[in-house]
Design an enzyme around this catalytic site. Structure first.
Site, PDB file in Angstrom:
ATOM      1  N   LYS A 156       0.792  -1.231   0.000  1.00 29.33           N
ATOM      2  CA  LYS A 156       0.000   0.000   0.000  1.00 29.33           C
ATOM      3  C   LYS A 156       0.822   1.278   0.000  1.00 29.33           C
ATOM      4  CE  LYS A 156      -3.490  -2.392   2.623  1.00 29.33           C
ATOM      5  NZ  LYS A 156      -3.859  -2.572   4.013  1.00 29.33           N
ATOM      6  N   GLU A 191      -2.256  -2.126  10.033  1.00 32.47           N
ATOM      7  CA  GLU A 191      -1.585  -1.288   9.036  1.00 32.47           C
ATOM      8  C   GLU A 191      -2.319   0.043   8.865  1.00 32.47           C
ATOM      9  OE1 GLU A 191       0.128  -1.883   4.694  1.00 32.47           O
ATOM     10  OE2 GLU A 191      -0.269  -3.813   5.670  1.00 32.47           O
ATOM     11  N   HIS A 233      -1.496   4.740   9.721  1.00 32.08           N
ATOM     12  CA  HIS A 233      -1.796   5.943   8.926  1.00 32.08           C
ATOM     13  C   HIS A 233      -2.398   7.058   9.759  1.00 32.08           C
ATOM     14  CE1 HIS A 233      -1.560   3.030   5.555  1.00 32.08           C
ATOM     15  NE2 HIS A 233      -1.137   4.066   4.887  1.00 32.08           N
TER      16      HIS A 233
HETATM   17  O1  CWL Z   1      -6.830  -1.782   0.396  1.00 32.00           O
HETATM   18  C1  CWL Z   1      -6.919  -2.465   1.415  1.00 32.00           C
HETATM   19  O2  CWL Z   1      -6.198  -3.406   1.590  1.00 32.00           O
HETATM   20  C2  CWL Z   1      -7.889  -2.195   2.470  1.00 32.00           C
HETATM   21  C3  CWL Z   1      -8.149  -0.743   2.668  1.00 32.00           C
HETATM   22  C4  CWL Z   1      -8.027  -0.450   4.138  1.00 32.00           C
HETATM   23  C5  CWL Z   1      -9.202  -0.911   4.949  1.00 32.00           C
HETATM   24  N1  CWL Z   1      -6.841  -0.998   4.657  1.00 32.00           N
HETATM   25  C6  CWL Z   1      -9.447  -0.302   2.086  1.00 32.00           C
HETATM   26  C7  CWL Z   1     -10.161  -1.314   1.263  1.00 32.00           C
HETATM   27  C8  CWL Z   1     -11.162  -0.691   0.352  1.00 32.00           C
HETATM   28  C9  CWL Z   1     -12.260  -1.641  -0.009  1.00 32.00           C
HETATM   29  C10 CWL Z   1     -13.485  -0.863  -0.204  1.00 32.00           C
HETATM   30  C11 CWL Z   1     -14.748  -1.642  -0.344  1.00 32.00           C
HETATM   31  O3  CWL Z   1     -14.787  -2.872  -0.288  1.00 32.00           O
HETATM   32  O4  CWL Z   1     -15.760  -0.951  -0.516  1.00 32.00           O
END
Ligand code: CWL
Length: 353
Positions: A147, A218, A222
């Site tokens: 990420k 994680e 942030h």
């Molecule tokens: O991208 C990721 O691994 C997770 C991110 C965060 C919670 N750590 C956001 C994930 C977005 C998914 C959005 C959705 O299913 O509507």
């Protein structure tokens, strides 16, 4: 497209769910899975049902409890373990090992793609895993769901080694970055100049908390007063205390998510024109907000507009991370088979800008 054999490094939430999703996708055969304690390899195809049943409920929630980068590290038990912390070794298909990644590398000639599903609590952890495959002259595809923006440069630094090995790396191929980055690249097509890309996600993780502790940890990194080292060192109790301080609903702004550099490298906009934020609700399974990508730009004929892309409120984060991860894996293998090596972001696997 010919069948794709793949390995997953890590059998936490993402490793296990990609295996599960792959059983319902065309042309994907999982042939290896490992974690810190063990490795399961079957070139004829793993029995995913057995592996999931054996590992469900005993995932490695401790961030230290994962495949070590040097192939050694804390010794795996010489005998088959079962129960709470056994990890993949609880599966009848797995063997204990102290060198899980090396064991997969040893078999990698018959593995088309490797999905790195390990927590990245040191920024260079995934790049170092990639190094080990390149050093072994692995000539397939590696895909990760990292990420952090800064990690992309670290992978780029390895471009020559990847080229020499004949390796194709697809980085940032989960939800965001990943799915939503690709959506932004597509939404940008109406425009000739992009003003801004705003990614806003909503995740509800009440019953899904146990299975997704890694991503919650994680995410906490942030928050304004934390960084990745803090998040790695925090105990489960400290993580829960942060969650409680926020009454179970944590809002994130200006996250260092690699969507920015990945859109820049695809030539779509400057990294600074991209924002990523969202709401993580640990008190409910419903999404607290609709996940939306908004791309604002100028058209060739003088209009300014905003294209939006929304996810359904009822599709889970797991569906939105793991489906795209496998989709980008297929796209990466296609590039690899066409002789295209090096580092690709999700935006580069979409129509050009
Ligand atoms: O991208 C990721 O691994 C997770 C991110 C965060 C919670 N750590 C956001 C994930 C977005 C998914 C959005 C959705 O299913 O509507």
């Amino acid at each position: 497209m010919d069948e794709i054999t793949f390995a997953v490094l890590g059998t936490g939430g993402i490793g296990r769910r990609t295996l599960e999703v792959s059983t319902e996708k065309e042309g994907l055969t999982p042939v290896a899975a490992c974690d810190r304690h063990g490795v399961a390899i079957d070139h004829g195809g793993l029995d995913v049902d057995e592996l999931l049943a054996a590992t469900e409920g005993n995932i490695a929630s401790d961030p230290e409890d994962r495949v070590s980068t040097d192939g050694g590290g804390a010794a795996a038990a010489g005998v088959k373990q079962t129960g709470e912390d056994a990890g993949v070794v609880a599966s009848a298909q797995a063997e204990p090992t102290e060198t899980p990644i090396d064991d997969v590398i040893a078999e990698s000639e018959a593995i088309d793609a490797v999905l790195v599903a390990l927590p990245n609590f040191e920024h260079d952890f995934i790049p170092r895993v990639v190094d080990r495959f390149a050093e072994a002259d692995y000539s397939g595809t590696v895909i990760d769901v990292l990420k952090r923006s800064r990690v992309i440069d670290m992978l780029d630094d390895r471009a020559d080694a990847l080229e020499a090995a004949g390796m194709t790396v697809v980085c940032g191929a989960g939800a965001t970055p990943g799915f939503l980055t690709g959506a932004a690249a597509l939404a940008a097509q109406s425009f000739v100049e992009i003003e801004s890309v705003d990614i806003w996600w909503g995740v509800g993780l009440k019953s899904g908390y146990e299975d997704n502790r890694g991503t919650v940890r994680e995410d906490i990194a942030h928050l304004p007063d934390y960084d990745i080292e803090d998040a790695r060192e925090m105990s489960e109790a400290e993580i829960e205390a942060v969650i409680d301080e926020h009454d179970g609903v944590i809002e994130f702004e200006d996250m260092e998510h690699a969507d920015d550099v990945l859109l820049e490298r695809a030539g779509i906009c400057d990294a600074e024109d991209v924002t990523v934020g969202g709401i993580l609700d640990l008190t409910a399974d419903e999404k607290p907000t609709t996940t939306t990508v908004s791309v604002t730009g100028r058209t060739f004929d003088g209009e300014t507009g905003t294209n939006t892309f929304q996810l359904d409120d009822d599709t889970s984060m797991e569906a939105n991370v793991n489906g795209p991860a496998l989709g980008y894996m297929k796209a990466g293998v296609r590039r690899n088979r066409a002789g295209e090596y090096g580092v690709f972001g999700p935006g580069e696997l979409m129509p050009g800008f």
